[in-house]
Motif scaffolding. Structure first.
Motif, short mmCIF file in Angstrom:
data_model
loop_
_atom_site.label_atom_id
_atom_site.label_comp_id
_atom_site.label_asym_id
_atom_site.label_seq_id
_atom_site.Cartn_x
_atom_site.Cartn_y
_atom_site.Cartn_z
N GLY A 1 -3.75 -5.17 -12.00
CA GLY A 1 -3.92 -5.26 -10.52
C GLY A 1 -2.11 -4.56 -10.68
N TRP A 2 -1.44 -6.03 -10.44
CA TRP A 2 -0.53 -6.26 -10.91
C TRP A 2 0.58 -4.89 -11.67
N ALA A 3 0.41 -4.36 -12.93
CA ALA A 3 0.38 -3.44 -13.82
C ALA A 3 0.58 -2.12 -13.02
N ARG A 4 -0.94 -1.72 -12.69
CA ARG A 4 -1.55 -1.07 -12.21
C ARG A 4 -0.12 -0.14 -11.09
N TRP A 5 0.12 -1.81 -10.18
CA TRP A 5 0.34 -1.03 -8.48
C TRP A 5 2.50 -0.77 -9.98
N ARG A 6 2.65 -2.00 -10.04
CA ARG A 6 3.81 -1.50 -11.48
C ARG A 6 4.62 0.44 -11.76
N ASP B 1 -5.00 -2.50 -0.29
CA ASP B 1 -5.68 -3.24 -1.37
C ASP B 1 -4.59 -3.93 -1.17
N PHE B 2 -3.39 -4.36 -0.24
CA PHE B 2 -2.76 -5.32 -0.65
C PHE B 2 -2.12 -5.90 0.54
N ASP C 1 1.02 -1.10 -0.77
CA ASP C 1 0.26 0.03 0.67
C ASP C 1 0.68 1.38 0.18
N ALA C 2 0.16 1.92 -0.72
CA ALA C 2 1.14 3.25 -0.83
C ALA C 2 1.42 3.57 0.37
#
Length: 441
Positions: free
Chosen positions: A113-118, A440-441, A69-70
């Motif tokens: 979702g992983w791409a957005r986090w990347r 989220d994670f 998370d951010a």
């Protein structure tokens, strides 16, 4: 067999005073004491059971930035450097390695979702690599199957949960600090409204600063002081298997099961997010605040049993500091293993990695993962009791970010420039709803 743990020979004599008393010798507590001791403070760690015997030795051992998370990512990034520095500074070995973490998936939604986090990670200087089908299948060759894609985070790694907290405790002793095991903190004393002592089962320690890093026990302890700290725990069950000849990924996550290499060459097997909710009076009390979290995570959770009541860590009991407390009746939280989850986990792991078939199960254990309503740790001084600092609710992330959390808490105590911005972690946020704020994670 229970979770593996290296035992520590610790101090015997209770000091009459200290610059800071740390309540709880999990990974966050010992790193807090370590960084305070390095700055010249006289520190005392009091632990009701054994160093690292609860969730700090019962987790996967992942030290990651990936999918953080951010609000936690800055601390996670700093922690990776601190894991490395600790070994150099102390001469103690936690078996921390930047082995990289591998995520594999055949779900387009998960990959998106992983791409957005990347894309987010790039904005804060974190490197993570999206893998196409060919690259994911190559890195996941041990699975013997094709994958649509995945992620590899090269700068992330693992440490050994059985060795980490004990290693830090030994480093504290080298610096002249005190670590007391089988010494439960029962409460505090105040003078002029400010903390003046920590009262243990073996006597009082005069101090102006106390840090509560009590894991799943933190809310019950806070209740004795009139401090409202919403906290709930889930019972998670995992297992380890013996070493073998096959070369497998050091750390692999899929939606069905996750696998982590241990320092002895064996592997820890777990299903991410899976756990049982054991009903307690504390859970009922804080249920409205945890509703957003439950609605996000309910698919991974199952109803539990009476383990939470038996353990006593989430009761609404008020205890007296001149009598034994629930923590002295339950020195180490060691809840019953969910045997169905253990069987399911092993079967899934053997299906994912055929080389694991036939491996001997060396241990299985359960632990209580304590959480806050938003899934972000609570770190900060409590206005109700100046000098009393809360450090709990790490929501399954405490092991990996333990060094950063300990450093930040030491900064708060010393009034130094903080390692990271402390505001996202302050407990005063629990006066507001967690809707829209759950990690989220």
């Amino acid at each position: 067999m229970p979770a593996p743990l290296t035992l520590v020979e610790s101090s015997d004599e209770l000091p009459r005073s200290a610059d800071a008393v740390i309540i709880g010798a999990g990974i966050v507590g010992v790193f807090t004491a370590y960084y305070l001791a390095r700055r010249g403070l006289k520190v005392v760690v009091v632990e009701k059971g054994r160093v690292g015997a609860e969730q700090s030795s019962r987790n996967w051992g992942w030290c990651r930035q990936q999918n953080r998370d951010a609000r936690e990512l800055p601390m996670a990034t700093k922690s990776l450097d601190l894991w490395e520095q600790f070994a150099e500074e102390s001469g103690e070995d936690t078996d921390f390695r930047r082995c990289g973490l591998l995520y594999l998936s055949n779900s387009e939604e998960e990959l998106a979702g992983w791409a957005r986090w990347r894309d987010f990670a790039r904005t804060v200087g974190v490197t993570t690599h999206m893998l196409d089908s060919a690259a994911a299948s190559e890195r996941g060759a041990a699975t013997g199957r094709a994958w649509k894609g995945g992620v590899f985070s090269p700068s992330d790694g693992t440490a050994d949960p059985s060795r980490a907290a004990p290693a830090v405790a030994r480093a504290i002793l080298k610096l002249g600090g005190t670590v007391l095991q089988n010494c439960a903190a029962r409460g505090i004393e105040t003078e002029g409204g400010r903390l003046s002592a920590v009262v243990t089962e073996h006597g009082a320690i005069r101090t102006g600063t106390a840090i509560l890093s009590g894991g799943a026990w933190a809310s019950s302890f806070c209740r004795q002081l009139g401090i409202r700290f919403p906290q709930a725990s889930i019972r998670s069950s995992i297992l380890s298997v013996a070493p073998g000849e096959a070369v497998l990924p050091d750390a692999l996550h899929t939606a069905r099961v996750s696998v982590t290499r241990r320092s002895d060459g064996g592997y820890t097997l777990a299903i991410s997010g899976r756990g049982r909710v054991d009903p307690t009076l504390q859970k009922i009390r804080f249920a409205p605040q945890f509703l957003p979290m439950f609605l996000r995570r309910w698919r991974s959770l199952s109803p539990g049993g009476l383990e939470g009541i038996r353990s006593g860590h989430e009761s609404l009991t008020r205890w007296q500091i001149d009598r034994p407390t629930p923590m002295e009746h339950m020195r180490i939280l060691d809840p019953a293993v969910d045997r169905g989850t253990i069987r399911r986990t092993f079967d899934r792991a053997a299906e994912l990695l055929p080389a694991l078939k036939g491996r001997r199960v060396t241990a299985s254990w359960a632990g209580y993962i304590d959480s806050t309503p938003d899934g972000v740790p609570a770190i900060g001084e409590t206005p109700a009791v100046p000098g009393f600092i809360l450090a709990a609710g790490f929501s399954g992330h405490g092991f990996g970010i333990g060094p950063g959390a300990g450093h930040l808490i030491a900064d708060i105590v010393m009034g130094s420039d903080p390692l990271v911005d402390p505001r996202p972690y302050h407990p005063d946020r629990f006066s507001q709803s967690a809707w829209g704020k759950v990690t989220d994670f």
